[in-house]
Write a protein that holds these residues in place. Structure first.
Motif, PDB file in Angstrom:
ATOM      1  N   GLN A  96       0.837  -1.195   0.000  1.00 47.06           N
ATOM      2  CA  GLN A  96       0.000   0.000   0.000  1.00 47.06           C
ATOM      3  C   GLN A  96       0.875   1.249   0.000  1.00 47.06           C
ATOM      4  OE1 GLN A  96      -3.256   0.212   2.865  1.00 47.06           O
ATOM      5  NE2 GLN A  96      -3.384  -2.023   2.887  1.00 47.06           N
ATOM      6  N   ARG A  97       1.962   1.207   0.779  1.00 48.32           N
ATOM      7  CA  ARG A  97       2.900   2.341   0.804  1.00 48.32           C
ATOM      8  C   ARG A  97       3.537   2.547  -0.571  1.00 48.32           C
ATOM      9  NH1 ARG A  97       7.322   1.822   4.632  1.00 48.32           N
ATOM     10  NH2 ARG A  97       7.568   4.021   4.270  1.00 48.32           N
ATOM     11  N   VAL A  98       3.918   1.450  -1.219  1.00 43.67           N
ATOM     12  CA  VAL A  98       4.502   1.548  -2.560  1.00 43.67           C
ATOM     13  C   VAL A  98       3.485   2.185  -3.512  1.00 43.67           C
ATOM     14  CG1 VAL A  98       5.313   0.226  -4.562  1.00 43.67           C
ATOM     15  CG2 VAL A  98       6.126  -0.360  -2.265  1.00 43.67           C
ATOM     16  N   VAL A 102       3.802   5.556  -5.752  1.00 40.95           N
ATOM     17  CA  VAL A 102       3.655   5.432  -7.209  1.00 40.95           C
ATOM     18  C   VAL A 102       2.487   6.299  -7.687  1.00 40.95           C
ATOM     19  CG1 VAL A 102       3.005   3.820  -9.050  1.00 40.95           C
ATOM     20  CG2 VAL A 102       4.750   3.179  -7.398  1.00 40.95           C
ATOM     21  N   GLY A 103       1.392   6.315  -6.929  1.00 40.80           N
ATOM     22  CA  GLY A 103       0.209   7.076  -7.307  1.00 40.80           C
ATOM     23  C   GLY A 103       0.361   8.577  -7.167  1.00 40.80           C
ATOM     24  N   VAL A 115      13.890   5.553  -1.795  1.00 39.58           N
ATOM     25  CA  VAL A 115      14.143   6.728  -0.943  1.00 39.58           C
ATOM     26  C   VAL A 115      12.829   7.262  -0.373  1.00 39.58           C
ATOM     27  CG1 VAL A 115      14.982   9.111  -0.959  1.00 39.58           C
ATOM     28  CG2 VAL A 115      16.292   7.318  -2.118  1.00 39.58           C
ATOM     29  N   ALA A 116      11.797   7.339  -1.210  1.00 39.17           N
ATOM     30  CA  ALA A 116      10.494   7.852  -0.762  1.00 39.17           C
ATOM     31  C   ALA A 116       9.888   6.975   0.332  1.00 39.17           C
ATOM     32  CB  ALA A 116       9.532   7.960  -1.941  1.00 39.17           C
ATOM     33  N   LEU A 117      10.232   5.685   0.334  1.00 39.32           N
ATOM     34  CA  LEU A 117       9.741   4.779   1.365  1.00 39.32           C
ATOM     35  C   LEU A 117      10.571   4.858   2.640  1.00 39.32           C
ATOM     36  CD1 LEU A 117       8.937   1.665  -0.846  1.00 39.32           C
ATOM     37  CD2 LEU A 117       7.293   3.183   0.282  1.00 39.32           C
ATOM     38  N   GLY A 118      11.617   5.697   2.624  1.00 30.90           N
ATOM     39  CA  GLY A 118      12.447   5.876   3.807  1.00 30.90           C
ATOM     40  C   GLY A 118      13.542   4.842   3.958  1.00 30.90           C
ATOM     41  N   ALA A 133       7.577  -3.582  -6.829  1.00 34.59           N
ATOM     42  CA  ALA A 133       6.899  -2.825  -7.887  1.00 34.59           C
ATOM     43  C   ALA A 133       6.586  -3.734  -9.074  1.00 34.59           C
ATOM     44  CB  ALA A 133       7.763  -1.643  -8.327  1.00 34.59           C
ATOM     45  N   LYS A 134       7.506  -4.610  -9.428  1.00 32.67           N
ATOM     46  CA  LYS A 134       7.263  -5.529 -10.547  1.00 32.67           C
ATOM     47  C   LYS A 134       6.161  -6.531 -10.207  1.00 32.67           C
ATOM     48  CE  LYS A 134      11.367  -5.081 -13.274  1.00 32.67           C
ATOM     49  NZ  LYS A 134      10.917  -4.841 -14.629  1.00 32.67           N
TER      50      LYS A 134
END
Length: 163
Positions: A96-98, A102-103, A115-118, A133-134
């Motif tokens: 959900q965080r990914v 992405v959204g 990086v955005a996920l910390g 992601a894949k």
């Protein structure tokens, strides 16, 4: 007499070989993981089909509803295939965080997503996030129209999105 630059170039070359070998191994492991997931999915479908044939559609539907909650082995993140009416809230929390990252962007690369996920932007963590992601792409939650750039699939933006 050996030059310092020559020694550094030799060490750099050796490091590149190690990285290439490890990337090949990671690709092999990811391919095995995809194959194992496909096998599991086929087995689940076969079991559901047999249950439906033996018990009728009502019993099979009830078992399928219970299975979504209870069947995943401990520690396994199950990413269901996206279908009409299914919200991103059915995904495991990390997925959900990914999807949230992405959204929120117009296409994101695995490094930026990491990086955005910390997480630290080191190759192992980047490859882990790329694999996630894949997997989302393979299950219809995201798309990869440009190699390495992930965007949400139509209708799967945001935590409340359905589709």
């Amino acid at each position: 007499m050996v030059s310092v630059l020559g020694l550094l170039e030799a060490k750099e070359s050796a490091a590149r070989e190690v990285i290439e070998r490890l990337c090949d191994e990671a690709d092999r492991i990811l391919a095995e993981l995809v194959e194992a997931e496909g096998s599991l999915e086929r087995l689940v479908i076969a079991r559901e089909t047999v249950a439906e044939v033996l018990n009728g559609p009502a019993v099979a539907a009830k078992e399928a509803a219970v299975k979504d909650v209870d069947e995943a082995p401990a520690g396994v993140m199950v990413v269901p295939r996206r279908r009409e009416g299914l919200s991103v809230r059915v995904l495991p929390e990390e997925y959900q965080r990914v999807m949230a990252v992405v959204g929120a962007r117009d296409g994101v690369r695995a490094r930026d997503l990491t990086v955005a996920l910390g997480r630290e932007a080191v190759p192992a963590k980047i490859e882990c996030v790329r694999s996630m992601a894949k997997r989302l792409v393979a299950r219809g939650w995201a798309v990869e129209e440009t190699p390495g750039v992930f965007t949400p699939a139509a209708g799967s933006r945001g935590p409340a999105a359905a589709g």
